[in-house]
Design a protein around this motif. Structure first.
Motif, PDB file in Angstrom:
ATOM      1  N   MET A   1      -0.680   2.464  10.886  1.00  0.00           N
ATOM      2  CA  MET A   1       0.016   3.027   9.724  1.00  0.00           C
ATOM      3  C   MET A   1       0.935   1.992   9.089  1.00  0.00           C
ATOM      4  O   MET A   1       0.954   1.853   7.869  1.00  0.00           O
ATOM      5  N   ASN A   2       1.668   1.254   9.911  1.00  0.00           N
ATOM      6  CA  ASN A   2       2.566   0.216   9.388  1.00  0.00           C
ATOM      7  C   ASN A   2       1.779  -0.869   8.672  1.00  0.00           C
ATOM      8  O   ASN A   2       2.159  -1.308   7.584  1.00  0.00           O
ATOM      9  N   SER A   3       0.688  -1.295   9.266  1.00  0.00           N
ATOM     10  CA  SER A   3      -0.133  -2.348   8.684  1.00  0.00           C
ATOM     11  C   SER A   3      -0.740  -1.916   7.354  1.00  0.00           C
ATOM     12  O   SER A   3      -0.770  -2.683   6.387  1.00  0.00           O
ATOM     13  N   ILE A   4      -1.214  -0.688   7.290  1.00  0.00           N
ATOM     14  CA  ILE A   4      -1.813  -0.165   6.054  1.00  0.00           C
ATOM     15  C   ILE A   4      -0.766  -0.098   4.952  1.00  0.00           C
ATOM     16  O   ILE A   4      -1.013  -0.509   3.813  1.00  0.00           O
ATOM     17  N   THR A   5       0.417   0.396   5.272  1.00  0.00           N
ATOM     18  CA  THR A   5       1.490   0.500   4.282  1.00  0.00           C
ATOM     19  C   THR A   5       1.909  -0.878   3.778  1.00  0.00           C
ATOM     20  O   THR A   5       2.090  -1.086   2.569  1.00  0.00           O
ATOM     21  N   ILE A   6       2.025  -1.839   4.677  1.00  0.00           N
ATOM     22  CA  ILE A   6       2.394  -3.208   4.290  1.00  0.00           C
ATOM     23  C   ILE A   6       1.319  -3.804   3.380  1.00  0.00           C
ATOM     24  O   ILE A   6       1.636  -4.440   2.371  1.00  0.00           O
ATOM     25  N   SER A   7       0.066  -3.594   3.728  1.00  0.00           N
ATOM     26  CA  SER A   7      -1.035  -4.120   2.909  1.00  0.00           C
ATOM     27  C   SER A   7      -1.012  -3.515   1.508  1.00  0.00           C
ATOM     28  O   SER A   7      -1.198  -4.211   0.508  1.00  0.00           O
ATOM     29  N   TYR A   8      -0.761  -2.205   1.437  1.00  0.00           N
ATOM     30  CA  TYR A   8      -0.705  -1.530   0.131  1.00  0.00           C
ATOM     31  C   TYR A   8       0.460  -2.072  -0.694  1.00  0.00           C
ATOM     32  O   TYR A   8       0.318  -2.354  -1.884  1.00  0.00           O
ATOM     33  N   ASP A   9       1.602  -2.240  -0.066  1.00  0.00           N
ATOM     34  CA  ASP A   9       2.775  -2.761  -0.768  1.00  0.00           C
ATOM     35  C   ASP A   9       2.558  -4.200  -1.239  1.00  0.00           C
ATOM     36  O   ASP A   9       3.165  -4.639  -2.212  1.00  0.00           O
ATOM     37  N   ALA A  10       1.685  -4.932  -0.548  1.00  0.00           N
ATOM     38  CA  ALA A  10       1.382  -6.313  -0.927  1.00  0.00           C
ATOM     39  C   ALA A  10       0.375  -6.384  -2.081  1.00  0.00           C
ATOM     40  O   ALA A  10       0.076  -7.462  -2.564  1.00  0.00           O
ATOM     41  N   GLY A  11      -0.132  -5.218  -2.499  1.00  0.00           N
ATOM     42  CA  GLY A  11      -1.012  -5.189  -3.664  1.00  0.00           C
ATOM     43  C   GLY A  11      -2.472  -4.903  -3.390  1.00  0.00           C
ATOM     44  O   GLY A  11      -3.277  -4.888  -4.315  1.00  0.00           O
ATOM     45  N   LEU A  12      -2.848  -4.689  -2.130  1.00  0.00           N
ATOM     46  CA  LEU A  12      -4.245  -4.380  -1.845  1.00  0.00           C
ATOM     47  C   LEU A  12      -4.554  -2.931  -2.217  1.00  0.00           C
ATOM     48  O   LEU A  12      -3.730  -2.034  -2.021  1.00  0.00           O
ATOM     49  N   ARG A  13      -5.753  -2.728  -2.729  1.00  0.00           N
ATOM     50  CA  ARG A  13      -6.221  -1.375  -3.034  1.00  0.00           C
ATOM     51  C   ARG A  13      -6.709  -0.727  -1.741  1.00  0.00           C
ATOM     52  O   ARG A  13      -7.099  -1.428  -0.811  1.00  0.00           O
ATOM     53  N   PRO A  14      -6.709   0.614  -1.662  1.00  0.00           N
ATOM     54  CA  PRO A  14      -7.171   1.291  -0.445  1.00  0.00           C
ATOM     55  C   PRO A  14      -8.570   0.844   0.012  1.00  0.00           C
ATOM     56  O   PRO A  14      -8.804   0.669   1.207  1.00  0.00           O
ATOM     57  N   ALA A  15      -9.499   0.616  -0.930  1.00  0.00           N
ATOM     58  CA  ALA A  15     -10.847   0.169  -0.547  1.00  0.00           C
ATOM     59  C   ALA A  15     -10.800  -1.214   0.094  1.00  0.00           C
ATOM     60  O   ALA A  15     -11.536  -1.494   1.051  1.00  0.00           O
ATOM     61  N   ASP A  16      -9.940  -2.085  -0.426  1.00  0.00           N
ATOM     62  CA  ASP A  16      -9.801  -3.426   0.161  1.00  0.00           C
ATOM     63  C   ASP A  16      -9.174  -3.358   1.546  1.00  0.00           C
ATOM     64  O   ASP A  16      -9.552  -4.115   2.441  1.00  0.00           O
ATOM     65  N   ILE A  17      -8.231  -2.436   1.728  1.00  0.00           N
ATOM     66  CA  ILE A  17      -7.598  -2.268   3.038  1.00  0.00           C
ATOM     67  C   ILE A  17      -8.647  -1.813   4.052  1.00  0.00           C
ATOM     68  O   ILE A  17      -8.714  -2.341   5.167  1.00  0.00           O
ATOM     69  N   ALA A  18      -9.486  -0.858   3.659  1.00  0.00           N
ATOM     70  CA  ALA A  18     -10.528  -0.355   4.563  1.00  0.00           C
ATOM     71  C   ALA A  18     -11.467  -1.488   4.968  1.00  0.00           C
ATOM     72  O   ALA A  18     -11.784  -1.649   6.153  1.00  0.00           O
ATOM     73  N   LYS A  19     -11.879  -2.286   4.009  1.00  0.00           N
ATOM     74  CA  LYS A  19     -12.793  -3.390   4.303  1.00  0.00           C
ATOM     75  C   LYS A  19     -12.141  -4.412   5.230  1.00  0.00           C
ATOM     76  O   LYS A  19     -12.762  -4.889   6.178  1.00  0.00           O
ATOM     77  N   SER A  20     -10.865  -4.697   5.004  1.00  0.00           N
ATOM     78  CA  SER A  20     -10.181  -5.703   5.824  1.00  0.00           C
ATOM     79  C   SER A  20      -9.922  -5.214   7.243  1.00  0.00           C
ATOM     80  O   SER A  20      -9.750  -6.015   8.149  1.00  0.00           O
ATOM     81  N   ARG A  21      -9.894  -3.901   7.458  1.00  0.00           N
ATOM     82  CA  ARG A  21      -9.589  -3.350   8.780  1.00  0.00           C
ATOM     83  C   ARG A  21     -10.824  -3.133   9.633  1.00  0.00           C
ATOM     84  O   ARG A  21     -10.712  -2.750  10.784  1.00  0.00           O
ATOM     85  N   GLN A  22     -12.008  -3.371   9.105  1.00  0.00           N
ATOM     86  CA  GLN A  22     -13.221  -3.095   9.863  1.00  0.00           C
ATOM     87  C   GLN A  22     -13.352  -3.972  11.099  1.00  0.00           C
ATOM     88  O   GLN A  22     -13.692  -3.481  12.166  1.00  0.00           O
TER      89      GLN A  22
END
Length: 56
Positions: A10-31
Motif C-alpha cells: 500500500m505504501n509503495s503504491i501510494t508513493i508511486s502514484y504521488d510520483a506521477g505514475l498512472r494506476p496501469a503503470d503501477i500494476a505493470k511495474s509491480r508484476q
C-alpha cells in the motif's frame, strides 16, 4: 499476503502514484517475478489502495 506485506504494498503504491505514475503503470511495474499473479499488481487492489489513501 501477510499483513506486513499488504502495508508495504500500500505504501509503495501510494508513493508511486504521488510520483506521477498512472494506476496501469503501477500494476505493470509491480508484476515482477510473479507476473499477473502478484496480488499487489492487480488493478482492483491498486484502485482500492488509492481510494483508501484518498487519492482517487
Amino acid at each position: 499476503m501477510p499483513p506486513h506485506q499488504v502495508v508495504m504494498a500500500m505504501n509503495s503504491i501510494t508513493i508511486s502514484y504521488d510520483a506521477g505514475l498512472r494506476p496501469a503503470d503501477i500494476a505493470k511495474s509491480r508484476q515482477g517475478l510473479l507476473g499477473g499473479r502478484n496480488p499487489s499488481a492487480q488493478p482492483k487492489f491498486i484502485s482500492w489502495v488509492l481510494r483508501q489513501a484518498g487519492r482517487l
